[in-house]
Every structure is written in structure tokens, then in C-alpha cells.
Design a protein around this motif. Structure first.
Motif, PDB file in Angstrom:
ATOM      1  N   THR A 168       0.919  -1.153  -0.045  1.00  0.00           N
ATOM      2  CA  THR A 168      -0.059  -0.162   0.206  1.00  0.00           C
ATOM      3  C   THR A 168       0.705   1.119  -0.176  1.00  0.00           C
ATOM      4  OG1 THR A 168      -1.844   0.885   1.126  1.00  0.00           O
ATOM      5  CG2 THR A 168      -0.259   0.090   2.669  1.00  0.00           C
ATOM      6  N   ASP A 169       0.326   2.581  -0.110  1.00  0.00           N
ATOM      7  CA  ASP A 169       0.966   3.587  -0.181  1.00  0.00           C
ATOM      8  C   ASP A 169       1.694   3.816   1.314  1.00  0.00           C
ATOM      9  OD1 ASP A 169      -2.056   5.465  -0.213  1.00  0.00           O
ATOM     10  OD2 ASP A 169      -0.737   5.040   1.664  1.00  0.00           O
ATOM     11  N   GLY A 170       2.633   4.860   0.953  1.00  0.00           N
ATOM     12  CA  GLY A 170       3.388   5.178   2.297  1.00  0.00           C
ATOM     13  C   GLY A 170       2.669   5.827   3.384  1.00  0.00           C
ATOM     14  N   GLU A 171       1.703   6.546   3.294  1.00  0.00           N
ATOM     15  CA  GLU A 171       0.878   7.303   4.330  1.00  0.00           C
ATOM     16  C   GLU A 171       0.148   6.146   5.048  1.00  0.00           C
ATOM     17  OE1 GLU A 171      -2.883  10.379   4.829  1.00  0.00           O
ATOM     18  OE2 GLU A 171      -1.736  10.082   2.595  1.00  0.00           O
ATOM     19  N   ALA A 172      -0.318   5.124   4.408  1.00  0.00           N
ATOM     20  CA  ALA A 172      -0.934   4.138   4.895  1.00  0.00           C
ATOM     21  C   ALA A 172      -0.279   3.212   5.928  1.00  0.00           C
ATOM     22  CB  ALA A 172      -1.778   2.987   4.004  1.00  0.00           C
ATOM     23  N   ILE A 173       1.160   2.974   5.385  1.00  0.00           N
ATOM     24  CA  ILE A 173       1.864   2.237   6.355  1.00  0.00           C
ATOM     25  C   ILE A 173       2.538   3.099   7.385  1.00  0.00           C
ATOM     26  CG2 ILE A 173       4.524   1.297   6.316  1.00  0.00           C
ATOM     27  CD1 ILE A 173       4.185   0.872   3.194  1.00  0.00           C
ATOM     28  N   LEU A 174       2.457   4.350   7.252  1.00  0.00           N
ATOM     29  CA  LEU A 174       2.759   5.381   8.550  1.00  0.00           C
ATOM     30  C   LEU A 174       1.780   4.990   9.530  1.00  0.00           C
ATOM     31  CD1 LEU A 174       5.100   7.371   9.336  1.00  0.00           C
ATOM     32  CD2 LEU A 174       3.672   8.929   8.428  1.00  0.00           C
ATOM     33  N   LYS A 175       0.445   5.089   9.006  1.00  0.00           N
ATOM     34  CA  LYS A 175      -0.682   5.007   9.986  1.00  0.00           C
ATOM     35  C   LYS A 175      -0.663   3.870  10.797  1.00  0.00           C
ATOM     36  CE  LYS A 175      -3.610   8.444   7.650  1.00  0.00           C
ATOM     37  NZ  LYS A 175      -4.852   8.646   6.973  1.00  0.00           N
ATOM     38  N   ALA A 176      -0.617   2.716   9.806  1.00  0.00           N
ATOM     39  CA  ALA A 176      -0.525   1.431  10.682  1.00  0.00           C
ATOM     40  C   ALA A 176       0.519   1.277  11.751  1.00  0.00           C
ATOM     41  CB  ALA A 176      -0.213   0.310   9.711  1.00  0.00           C
ATOM     42  N   TRP A 177       1.660   1.783  11.526  1.00  0.00           N
ATOM     43  CA  TRP A 177       2.535   1.503  12.757  1.00  0.00           C
ATOM     44  C   TRP A 177       2.332   2.528  13.645  1.00  0.00           C
ATOM     45  CZ3 TRP A 177       5.316  -2.554  12.594  1.00  0.00           C
ATOM     46  CH2 TRP A 177       5.861  -3.141  11.374  1.00  0.00           C
ATOM     47  N   LYS A 178       1.671   3.579  13.509  1.00  0.00           N
ATOM     48  CA  LYS A 178       1.547   4.550  14.581  1.00  0.00           C
ATOM     49  C   LYS A 178       0.255   4.671  15.274  1.00  0.00           C
ATOM     50  CE  LYS A 178       3.602   8.868  14.264  1.00  0.00           C
ATOM     51  NZ  LYS A 178       3.775  10.254  13.811  1.00  0.00           N
ATOM     52  N   ASN A 179      -0.759   3.848  14.624  1.00  0.00           N
ATOM     53  CA  ASN A 179      -1.850   3.805  15.411  1.00  0.00           C
ATOM     54  C   ASN A 179      -1.732   3.162  16.845  1.00  0.00           C
ATOM     55  OD1 ASN A 179      -3.544   4.737  13.365  1.00  0.00           O
ATOM     56  ND2 ASN A 179      -4.086   2.553  12.492  1.00  0.00           N
ATOM     57  N   ASP A 180      -2.890   3.666  17.477  1.00  0.00           N
ATOM     58  CA  ASP A 180      -3.067   3.293  19.009  1.00  0.00           C
ATOM     59  C   ASP A 180      -1.469   3.554  19.834  1.00  0.00           C
ATOM     60  OD1 ASP A 180      -5.419   2.512  18.700  1.00  0.00           O
ATOM     61  OD2 ASP A 180      -4.975   0.598  18.016  1.00  0.00           O
ATOM     62  N   ASP A 181      -0.702   4.711  19.541  1.00  0.00           N
ATOM     63  CA  ASP A 181       0.648   5.144  20.242  1.00  0.00           C
ATOM     64  C   ASP A 181       1.529   3.917  19.886  1.00  0.00           C
ATOM     65  OD1 ASP A 181      -0.696   7.357  21.395  1.00  0.00           O
ATOM     66  OD2 ASP A 181      -1.508   6.138  22.972  1.00  0.00           O
ATOM     67  N   GLY A 182       1.493   3.519  18.480  1.00  0.00           N
ATOM     68  CA  GLY A 182       2.653   2.498  18.162  1.00  0.00           C
ATOM     69  C   GLY A 182       2.323   1.262  18.604  1.00  0.00           C
TER      70      GLY A 182
END
Length: 317
Positions: free
Chosen positions: A200-214
Motif C-alpha cells: 500500500t502507499d507510504g501514508e497508510a504504512i505510516l498510520k499502521a505503525w503509529k496507530n494506538d500509540d505505536g
């Protein structure tokens, strides 16, 4: 006229010296300890303020070809001195280049700096201690603490994020000491590769790792550490058997395909454990079905399109 020796001849001289020199022993110590486990071992928490994370460098083109250099020298002693001087300069240049590449690779971690700074080895180890082995209950001790147990395991974990941010890799140096000994009875580097995030795109990857305080970074780091300790325990206690032939294995590090020539050590629960040519143990997501009946782990990333619907690519590469 002063003699000039080209690098090709210099290389031949150094190669001959290397061939004549005795082979150095490997860093790994592979002693087997069949009785290791149960309640007779302690696990030492690394001495560090935080958890070591790095970006994975891309060294393609790094340390490239150096220009042909002539070595003016009045005699062999002068030639050797010139060669050593050039070697020191060249090594210093390579070290500076490696440092530059590593600093560039570490930029991939910048969006997660606040999450990574909050991680601790003790929290990760306390979280995984119950996952390692149902038959084992290690005593957790600090860097300077002593233990009454027969064996002490020391670990040095290093986490690496791939350049595309789709996977985390753990290199864990594991050493086992008989209590009171300064030389390890067992030492091995164990590498564990996480399953990749879905494409998927970079923004979605970033959100996946950062969701729920990491939460995903913490759970992935914990799972990788647990797997490395599980592999180490099995290797420490393993009874020597007939060696598997070396084969070529393909696996993914994030979105990148890797190839490893190795021996298959074990295969279960959607993971393969390999013994590499350098003697490391490598745990990778299996590329085919294994003996485990549990569903294969997937790291799902939900992406909302512009119309507001939710897209889920289902973990396919």
C-alpha cells in the motif's frame, strides 16, 4: 627509476599472506546443553536506556571502485609502508561512507521517534517471557545482578526497519554462560524477519505503525524477540542430527525479495528456521504451507479511498 607496483600485484601479495595465515575461528560457539531450560536459567536484561533501532542501509554502489593508484617506493620496505598508509586512508574513507549511508538509512525512523524512545528492553522481555517456552520460566535479572541458577543467557537485540517501512528485522546476539564463567558455552546470532505489511502507499504504512500509540511496533518487536529466544532455546538443547543439505531459499524483507543459501532447521507455524552459511540462525515467514494448523499471520492495513469506502488488500504480495 623507482619501481611502481599496481594494486593488482599488491592484492596478490595480500592474498598470498591470507592463504598462508591460519584460519580464524568463527565467532559462534555451538555447544549443546540438553538440560538447559525449565527453572535452571536466568535471562539478563540488556544494559541500555532504550531499544536499539536502525534503518536498513542500501549499500548498492557504496564503497565503489577506487582509482588505480601507483605505489612509488625505493625498496620493498618503502612499498609496504606506502601500501599500509594507503590502506589506512582507504579504510577511513570507507568508514565515513558507511556512516553517511547509515545516517541516511536512519531517516526512515524519524516519523516513529516518539514511539521508539518509549520502548525498553525490560518491558519487551517481561512481555515475551511467557511466550518463549511453556516448560521454561527464566528468572529476569538486571545487567549487574547475580543469579543462583545454573545458566545465564545474555541477549543483545538490534532492530532494523526496511527502507520501504514494511517490515522489521531483529538481529539478536544470544550468549549462554555457565553461572560464574566469563566465556560463553553458546553464542549465536539469530535473525528474525517479520511478515511484511500488505502492499500500500507510504501514508497508510505510516498510520499502521503509529496507530494506538505505536501498538503494532511494540507487538512486532515483542514477537520478534520471543521468536529469537525460542529459536535459541531449541538450538541450545538440540541433539545433533544428520545435517540437511544446503538449499536456496527465497523470502521477503518488506517488499524486497532476498535469497539465502542455507540448511532447513525447522518448519512450523508459518515460519522456517534456517542455518546460514555464516552460521547464523534465520527465522523467516514461510513462503508455503507448514505443519501448523493456525492461520497465517497477516498485518492488515485498511486504506480509505476518496469515496470513503474501506479497501483491504488481504495480505497478498
Amino acid at each position: 627509476m623507482k619501481p611502481f607496483l599496481r594494486p593488482g600485484l599488491a592484492t596478490c601479495i595480500l592474498c598470498l599472506a591470507a592463504v598462508c595465515a591460519p584460519a580464524a575461528a568463527g565467532d559462534d560457539t555451538a555447544a549443546k546443553i540438553p538440560s538447559f531450560g525449565s527453572d535452571n536459567w536466568a535471562l539478563r536484561v540488556p544494559e541500555a536506556d532504550g531499544v536499539s533501532f536502525q534503518g536498513q542501509p542500501n549499500r548498492d554502489g557504496a564503497g565503489g571502485g577506487t582509482p588505480q593508484i601507483m605505489y612509488p617506493a625505493p625498496n620493498m620496505a618503502g612499498f609496504i609502508a606506502a601500501l599500509v598508509t594507503h590502506g589506512l586512508i582507504n579504510e577511513s574513507s570507507k568508514n565515513a561512507e558507511r556512516q553517511r549511508i547509515q545516517e541516511q538509512a536512519n531517516r526512515v525512523l524519524e516519523p516513529y521517534a516518539d514511539i521508539l524512545s518509549a520502548l525498553s528492553y525490560r518491558a519487551l522481555i517481561e512481555h515475551v517471557s511467557g511466550k518463549i517456552d511453556k516448560a521454561s520460566a527464566p528468572e529476569l535479572i538486571g545487567p549487574a545482578d547475580s543469579s543462583s541458577r545454573a545458566w545465564v543467557m545474555e541477549v543483545t537485540p538490534l532492530y532494523v526497519m526496511t527502507p520501504d517501512q514494511r517490515a522489521i528485522i531483529l538481529d539478536n546476539t544470544v550468549r549462554v554462560f555457565a553461572n560464574g564463567d566469563s566465556n560463553p558455552s553458546y553464542a549465536r546470532v539469530i535473525r528474525v524477519v517479520s511478515p511484511p505489511l500488505v502492499e500500500t502507499d507510504g501514508e497508510a504504512i505510516l498510520k499502521a505503525w503509529k496507530n494506538d500509540d505505536g501498538a503494532l511496533i511494540r507487538s512486532t518487536s515483542s514477537d520478534l524477540l520471543a521468536e529469537s529466544l525460542k529459536v535459541a532455546l531449541e538450538d541450545v538443547r538440540a541433539v545433533q542430527t544428520a545435517e540437511e543439505r544446503h538449499r536456496t531459499f527465497r523470502y521477503r524483507e518488506g517488499g524486497f525479495e532476498r535469497i539465502e543459501r542455507a540448511q532447513l532447521v525447522s518448519e512450523e507455524c508459518h515460519r522456517q528456521v534456517l542455518r546460514t552459511l555464516r552460521g547464523w540462525l534465520l527465522s523467516i515467514p514461510a513462503s508455503r504451507s507448514t505443519t501448523c494448523s493456525a492461520p497465517a499471520p497477516k498485518i492488515e492495513v485498511a486504506v480509505s479511498d476518496e469515496a470513503g469506502s474501506t479497501l483491504n488488500s488481504g495480505g497478498k504480495e
